[in-house]
Write a protein that holds these residues in place. Structure first.
Motif, short mmCIF file in Angstrom:
data_model
loop_
_atom_site.label_atom_id
_atom_site.label_comp_id
_atom_site.label_asym_id
_atom_site.label_seq_id
_atom_site.Cartn_x
_atom_site.Cartn_y
_atom_site.Cartn_z
N MET A 35 48.54 -40.73 -49.81
CA MET A 35 50.12 -40.81 -49.13
C MET A 35 50.97 -40.61 -50.52
N GLY A 36 50.61 -40.86 -51.61
CA GLY A 36 51.34 -40.52 -52.92
C GLY A 36 51.68 -38.85 -52.53
N ALA A 37 50.64 -37.93 -52.63
CA ALA A 37 50.70 -36.62 -52.64
C ALA A 37 51.75 -36.30 -51.46
N ILE A 38 51.62 -36.90 -50.33
CA ILE A 38 52.58 -36.61 -49.10
C ILE A 38 53.88 -37.01 -49.75
N ARG A 39 54.13 -37.91 -50.52
CA ARG A 39 55.34 -38.22 -50.80
C ARG A 39 56.19 -37.58 -51.71
N GLN A 40 55.27 -36.58 -52.34
CA GLN A 40 55.99 -35.51 -53.48
C GLN A 40 56.08 -34.18 -52.67
N LEU A 41 55.87 -34.02 -51.20
CA LEU A 41 56.48 -33.11 -50.42
C LEU A 41 58.06 -32.95 -50.18
N ARG A 42 58.73 -34.06 -50.72
CA ARG A 42 60.24 -33.99 -50.45
C ARG A 42 60.68 -33.74 -49.06
N ILE A 43 60.02 -34.50 -48.38
CA ILE A 43 60.33 -34.65 -46.88
C ILE A 43 61.07 -35.84 -46.57
N LEU A 56 47.09 -33.37 -59.30
CA LEU A 56 48.30 -33.28 -58.91
C LEU A 56 49.35 -33.29 -60.05
N THR A 57 49.00 -34.04 -60.86
CA THR A 57 49.62 -34.12 -62.37
C THR A 57 49.71 -32.90 -62.97
N VAL A 58 48.48 -32.33 -63.15
CA VAL A 58 48.24 -31.17 -64.02
C VAL A 58 48.89 -30.14 -63.41
N LEU A 59 49.04 -29.82 -61.99
CA LEU A 59 49.62 -28.86 -61.28
C LEU A 59 51.33 -29.10 -61.17
N LEU A 60 51.88 -30.24 -61.67
CA LEU A 60 53.18 -30.37 -61.43
C LEU A 60 53.94 -29.13 -62.37
N PRO A 61 53.72 -28.78 -63.40
CA PRO A 61 54.66 -27.65 -64.05
C PRO A 61 54.82 -26.34 -63.06
N PHE A 62 53.70 -26.19 -62.17
CA PHE A 62 53.87 -24.99 -61.51
C PHE A 62 54.37 -25.04 -60.21
N GLN A 63 55.06 -26.15 -59.92
CA GLN A 63 55.36 -26.32 -58.68
C GLN A 63 56.92 -26.21 -58.72
N CYS A 64 57.39 -25.14 -58.43
CA CYS A 64 58.83 -24.66 -58.40
C CYS A 64 59.60 -24.62 -57.18
N MET A 65 60.92 -24.76 -56.90
CA MET A 65 61.50 -24.26 -56.29
C MET A 65 62.82 -23.62 -56.47
N SER A 66 63.42 -22.64 -55.39
CA SER A 66 64.35 -21.81 -55.78
C SER A 66 65.84 -22.65 -55.68
N ASN A 67 66.58 -22.21 -56.59
CA ASN A 67 68.12 -22.47 -56.55
C ASN A 67 68.91 -21.48 -55.61
N PRO A 68 69.92 -21.89 -55.09
CA PRO A 68 70.82 -20.94 -54.54
C PRO A 68 71.11 -19.74 -55.23
N ASN A 69 71.14 -19.82 -56.62
CA ASN A 69 71.39 -18.79 -57.58
C ASN A 69 70.51 -17.68 -57.67
N SER A 110 67.46 -18.70 -59.41
CA SER A 110 66.40 -19.23 -60.34
C SER A 110 65.41 -20.33 -59.74
N LEU A 111 64.54 -20.15 -60.46
CA LEU A 111 63.47 -21.24 -60.27
C LEU A 111 63.43 -22.44 -61.14
N VAL A 112 63.28 -23.48 -60.56
CA VAL A 112 63.29 -24.73 -61.44
C VAL A 112 62.06 -25.61 -60.80
N MET A 113 61.69 -26.61 -61.57
CA MET A 113 60.40 -27.59 -61.32
C MET A 113 60.82 -28.44 -60.33
N MET A 114 60.26 -28.77 -59.29
CA MET A 114 60.58 -29.52 -58.20
C MET A 114 60.44 -31.10 -58.94
#
Length: 150
Positions: free
Chosen positions: A22-30, A119-132, A134-138
């Motif tokens: 459930m904590g992993a599902i919470r990180q999905l940003r839904i 999930l903690t170890v993979l946090l730095p590799f979870q990126c999302m794109s900005n409208p400009n 660039s990729l930033v960390m989620m």
């Protein structure tokens, strides 16, 4: 009676895995509706979300690197505390706590926290794109992926 204890421990282990999932599902940003959102927010302690504990305020640093390092050091700290408790129990009580038992407890804790640690170890590799573009960390949108000094 031994079979009852094994059943209880297996049930608790499965419940802990569900809480981590459930904590992993919470990180999905839904966006979840309110009852589900409150339940998922309560599970964030198990996923090593240290923002709930307000540790950056306590340490007077908001550095993403410090936060990530604290998340990674949570498991070793738990093992140090349990190892110390085991050593104290060996010295104080007449009951003998064997080294095998301490290793077994470490294995059970590692198994219990497997999803969270992954999930903690993979946090730095979870990126999302900005409208400009660039990729930033989620987990920390102030940090640019693959190009930030942090």
């Amino acid at each position: 009676q031994r079979l009852t204890m094994v059943t209880i421990l297996i049930t608790l282990g499965q419940a802990f895995t569900v809480v981590q999932s459930m904590g992993a599902i919470r990180q999905l940003r839904i966006e979840f509706p309110q009852p589900a959102k409150a339940m998922l927010d309560a599970m964030s302690v198990v996923t090593l979300d240290l923002d709930i504990l307000r540790l950056p305020c306590l340490l007077q640093t908001g550095s993403p690197v410090t936060k990530f390092a604290m998340q990674l050091l949570t498991y070793p700290m738990i093992i140090i505390v349990l190892g110390s408790a085991g050593l104290i129990a060996r010295k104080v009580e007449a009951r003998h706590v064997s080294l095998d038992t301490m290793f077994n407890v470490n294995g059970v804790i590692l198994l219990a926290f497997f999803i969270t640690l992954t999930l903690t170890v993979l946090l730095p590799f979870q990126c999302m794109s900005n409208p400009n573009g660039s990729l930033v960390m989620m987990s920390n949108p102030g940090v640019t992926c693959w190009g930030s000094s942090e």
